[in-house]
Design an enzyme around this catalytic site. Structure first.
Site, PDB file in Angstrom:
ATOM      1  CG  ASP A 165      -2.301   0.559   0.897  1.00 55.38           C
ATOM      2  OD1 ASP A 165      -2.388   1.795   0.778  1.00 55.38           O
ATOM      3  OD2 ASP A 165      -3.266  -0.217   0.759  1.00 55.38           O
ATOM      4  CG  HIS A 220      -5.259   3.904   1.220  1.00 61.04           C
ATOM      5  ND1 HIS A 220      -4.896   2.623   0.879  1.00 61.04           N
ATOM      6  CD2 HIS A 220      -6.596   4.003   0.952  1.00 61.04           C
ATOM      7  CE1 HIS A 220      -5.952   1.971   0.417  1.00 61.04           C
ATOM      8  NE2 HIS A 220      -6.999   2.785   0.454  1.00 61.04           N
ATOM      9  CB  SER A 371      -9.371   0.707   0.623  1.00 61.28           C
ATOM     10  OG  SER A 371      -8.945   1.096  -0.646  1.00 61.28           O
TER      11      SER A 371
END
Length: 907
Positions: A165, A220, A371
């Site tokens: 990620d 994120h 996600s």
């Protein structure tokens, strides 16, 4: 004596138990309110000392307890004839009517010597309920039955989830303790474990190539990691599904937070001990690199789990839609689809992804997205593997899939039925299920008379079905149509059983495609699986009435469309093969025809221009002498009186890495153009788009692009017909020295690029594209003009040049037109007619000419002379070719005023 002592012990025990229960009854009034949540009201559990007492249970209960017995049923059926089963068979649940507390009722009943024990039905309190203060904000822990599952296992610290990620806050209070540390490579400036990464002690940053996987630009990855592996039951922050499962932070983003090294991240994860790889990212652009990377990870035994996307539409994102990847869409607290979740038939499972509370860099936050649904499933997969370590990656995925709770029947989900996977994940069922099969289609072949699937066609479908889990017995597979787009003719097949990890082929299913379908219609075919104690379904999609053709030839694959596109037919969704070299390396992201009648009348298929439309329906396929032709007719929407007949030629034997693009421009106008232009625009991406260079070979009229790195692939466009060729090398950046088409490509810029030569790129580290145009083209009224290009690929410049030369030699299509006198023309090739027949030929070829023939030579396609015959002035000749190899050969006819070449196919 012994018997009397035993009886005494039993009586003393009863007296002690009665005393204890009496104390409990005294304390009951003070603690009743607190106790109510810990037992079921109006029910007690009774174990009788003998079978006879059990038969009198209702009367005995009412006599001792002074309450009405509503039901008194055995709690466990005796499944086996052994002592333990006999013990369980004497346990009953008695449900009664009344307000008296079960503790008091149980005390009364326990006074009977026929009762071994009596007690309330205590509701177990999960001993492992995490003490994380924000657990109450994490609804997904309850709805997915994760808390109950964590009573069975809290995970295995040897199981690692790779979080590929944007980077992870490795010092976060709720993440640091669950990072998988690499003790073999401590931070000392040395690559102690010789894996090519110095000091990768707590993950790696592939975006910036260092050992610091923290991102300051995009948090994120920290959000994602918390869903899978936040440290649980530590009195801090939040809980996670994975509990004690470890994770490896793999930063795949650059300094700006852009995901620039995702595929490298998957490989890094596979090489560094991650059994599960979480990909909470994706793109609608399908690419072969992604496929190769996924296959690599799978070969290492990894389970790749990916987010389905956040478009709110029925589209496919990758890697989620790649074969073998476990695709996750997002649901919410009411088990309905999150409004922005992508959905499609490739989704495997749904998981909560709306308003989920998780970690972020240095803190916590509420988040939304697929996600965050994906890492929830990754954590669940880790728990399954902890309990069932012998399962393969695909079996873990299938167990999660078949034990999910069906949510298609919820009214709000009706429109998404079959496109949210098998249901919302149920972690407890996945851990406890030991009987379910899992039947899945692993291969589906569609057949029709001409393998061209259009409205009204009857099609045949043949399946390969694999059972990944427990044996399936009395299997029945049924085909139906959820939207009535097919009429099923033969739609049922059954077999006695399919064993665990066994595959079987079905007989032929048949159906007819409906007549009312439009172009590129997606037809869903639903296969329902039934077996003893098992029911499931799977949708397979077929595209009918396609406006494009996927083509495989030689070492290549591409797609031809009826809208002027080459390689793809939908730029935004990147649908189509591209231009795939050796069936593994895509070299192209956009291919387009551009036609200009003059500077004010221009039609383009560049990116999303969509300025051509079909006039004769879909592209049709013909095979002539072993060579495939894909033909269609298109028209420029904004230029009246012009049609373009497209003939794409694929010659596997002679041009295995090239295709011929032949255009016949038909003008039905009363006026013409003395200065028209037609060109092919190709946005090539050779291995790495930032290490490419463009050059031009004027003699061959060949514009080409190549990779300057270690993998030296070449791609090019060559004008092989008459006319003036003009190359243009684009640098797709505001920093480049070319026309700037980064944000737009105007008609003025198109006309300029078609008429102003820019033969090479001058900038480096910039994405490149090239266009080759046949300009200064005369189009006469009521006439047809022919232009032919070749699009080529090779591993080196020699191979590219050779393919260009051979393409021109074989496919300068209109031999009756004089060839211009330039350096690449066959200088004495003349325009007179020559006839060879039969063609294809089996034994003897006959040649007839309108001028005296002196010599006939036959060459192989590689230029080797195979035979020669002196004719001596006759206008006809014959040659026995029965000993020649099957396939294409070149016949050279030398006459009194020049020579002619013709193609001959020996068959």
């Amino acid at each position: 004596m012994t018997g009397h002592l035993l009886q005494l012990e039993i009586k003393l025990a009863k007296i002690w138990r009665t005393a204890v229960l009496s104390i409990a009854g005294v304390l009951c009034a003070a603690s009743l309110q607190a106790q109510e949540a810990n037992y079921r009201p109006d029910i007690i559990v009774v174990k009788y000392s003998n079978a006879k007492a059990a038969t009198d249970r209702t009367a005995q209960f009412e006599n001792l307890c002074h309450a009405k017995a509503l039901r008194a049923n055995r709690m466990f059926a005796a499944s086996k004839r052994d002592n333990l089963s006999a013990e369980l068979s004497r346990i009953y649940l008695i449900e009664y009517k009344g307000d008296e507390n079960p503790i008091v009722v149980a005390k009364k009943l326990a006074q009977s010597e026929d009762v071994e024990y009596a007690e309330p039905y205590w509701i177990p309190e999960p001993l492992g309920v995490p003490n994380d203060p924000n657990l109450g904000r994490q609804y997904f822990m309850n709805i997915t039955k994760t808390l109950e599952a964590q009573e069975i296992t809290q995970g295995d610290t040897n199981i690692v989830i790779g979080i590929v990620d944007t980077g992870v806050d490795v010092y976060h209070e709720d993440l640091a303790d669950n990072i998988k540390l690499n003790h073999a490579d401590p931070i000392n400036g040395i690559d102690d474990d010789n894996d090519g990464y110095i000091d990768n002690y707590r993950g790696w940053d592939l975006g910036e190539n260092d050992n610091n996987p923290i991102s300051s630009a995009n948090h994120h990855g920290s959000n994602v990691a918390g869903m899978a592996c936040a440290t649980t039951n530590n009195g801090i922050g939040v809980a996670s599904v994975g509990y004690k499962t470890k994770f490896l932070p793999i930063k795949a983003a650059n300094e700006n937070g852009s995901l620039t090294a995702c595929y490298e991240g998957i490989v890094y994860a596979a090489d560094h001990g991650c059994q599960i790889i979480n990909c909470s990212w994706g793109s609608q652009a399908k690419n072969l690199l992604c496929d190769d990377v996924i296959k690599y990870a799978q070969s290492r035994g990894c389970l790749v789990i990916a987010a389905a996307g956040n478009t709110g539409t029925d589209v496919r994102y990758y890697p989620a839609s790649c074969d073998g990847v476990f695709s996750v869409c997002a649901s919410n607290s009411t088990d309905t689809k999150w409004k922005s979740s992508t959905y499609n038939t490739r989704v495997d499972i749904a998981a909560p992804g709306e308003n989920v509370f998780t970690t972020t860099s240095g803190s916590y936050q509420m988040s939304n997205g697929t996600s965050f649904a994906a890492p929830l499933v990754s954590g669940a997969a880790a728990l399954v593997w902890a309990v069932k370590p012998t399962l393969t990656a695909v079996q873990v995925a299938e167990l999660l899939r078949v034990t999910a709770d069906n949510i298609d029947t919820i009214p709000a989900n009706a429109q998404y039925a079959g496109k949210m996977g098998s249901g919302r994940i149920n972690v407890l069922r996945a851990l406890t299920d030991s009987t379910s099969p899992s039947l899945r289609i692993t291969d589906c072949k569609f057949l029709s008379d001409d393998n061209d699937f259009v409205s009204g066609d009857q099609i045949e479908i043949k399946l390969t079905v694999c059972n990944y889990l427990k044996k399936a017995e009395n299997v029945i597979i049924t085909l139906d149509s959820p939207d009535n787009s097919i009429d099923v003719l033969n739609g049922t097949w059954g077999t006695a059983q399919i064993g665990e990890m066994q595959s079987t082929d079905s007989p032929i299913f048949t159906a007819t495609i409906a007549n009312n379908l439009g172009d590129n219609a997606i037809v869903p075919l639903r296969f329902k699986f039934e077996a003893d104690g098992y029911s499931a379904s799977q949708i397979v999609e077929l595209t009918v009435n396609p406006s494009f053709r996927d083509v495989e030839w030689g070492q290549m694959q591409t797609t031809i469309a009826d809208n002027g596109k080459i390689g793809i037919y939908d730029y935004e969704a990147q649908k189509g093969f591209g231009f795939i070299y050796q069936k593994k390396q895509n070299l192209l992201s956009d291919g387009a025809l551009i036609f200009a009648f003059d500077s004010s009348k221009i039609a383009s298929a560049f990116q999303t221009d969509n300025q051509f439309s079909a006039t004769t329906g879909r592209p049709t396929a013909q095979v002539i002498g072993g060579v495939t032709h894909i033909k269609s007719t298109i028209k420029p929407n904004n230029i009246y009186g012009i049609e373009i007949l497209q003939d794409f030629i694929f010659d596997s034997q002679n041009l295995p890495t090239a295709m011929i693009c032949d255009y016949s421009i038909v003008c039905s106008r009363n006026d013409g153009s003395p200065n028209a232009a037609i060109g092919l625009y190709f946005d090539w991406d050779i291995v790495n788009s930032l290490t490419n260079k463009i050059e031009y070979d004027a003699a061959r009229k060949l514009a080409y692009i190549y990779n300057t790195g270690n993998i030296g692939l070449y791609g090019g466009i060559c004008l092989i017909s008459n006319g003036k060729a003009t190359p243009y090398a684009f640098e797709i950046s505001e920093k480049g020295g070319s026309i700037n088409i980064k944000d737009d490509f105007t008609d003025e810029q198109k006309w300029l690029a078609m008429n102003q030569s820019r033969s090479e790129s001058t900038s480096f580290d910039i994405d490149l594209a090239l266009m080759l145009s046949n300009n200064q083209l005369t189009i006469n009224p009521k006439d047809t003009t022919h232009v032919t290009f070749a699009v080529l690929a090779a591993e080196n410049l020699y191979g590219l040049n050779r393919a260009a030369d051979l393409a021109k030699k074989l496919y300068t299509k209109h031999e009756n037109t004089a060839v211009e006198n330039d350096t690449t023309a066959m200088s004495n090739l003349r325009s007179t007619a020559a006839l060879i027949y039969p063609n294809p030929v089996k034994s003897t070829i006959y040649i007839e000419n309108d001028r005296p023939i002196s010599i006939v030579r036959i060459f192989s396609t590689s230029g080797v002379l195979e035979t020669e015959k002196i004719v001596g002035g006759n206008t006809s000749a014959s040659i026995n070719v029965s000993q020649m190899a099957d396939g294409l050969h070149i016949v050279e006819i030398i006459s009194t005023d020049g020579r002619i070449e013709r193609r001959m196919v020996v068959k």
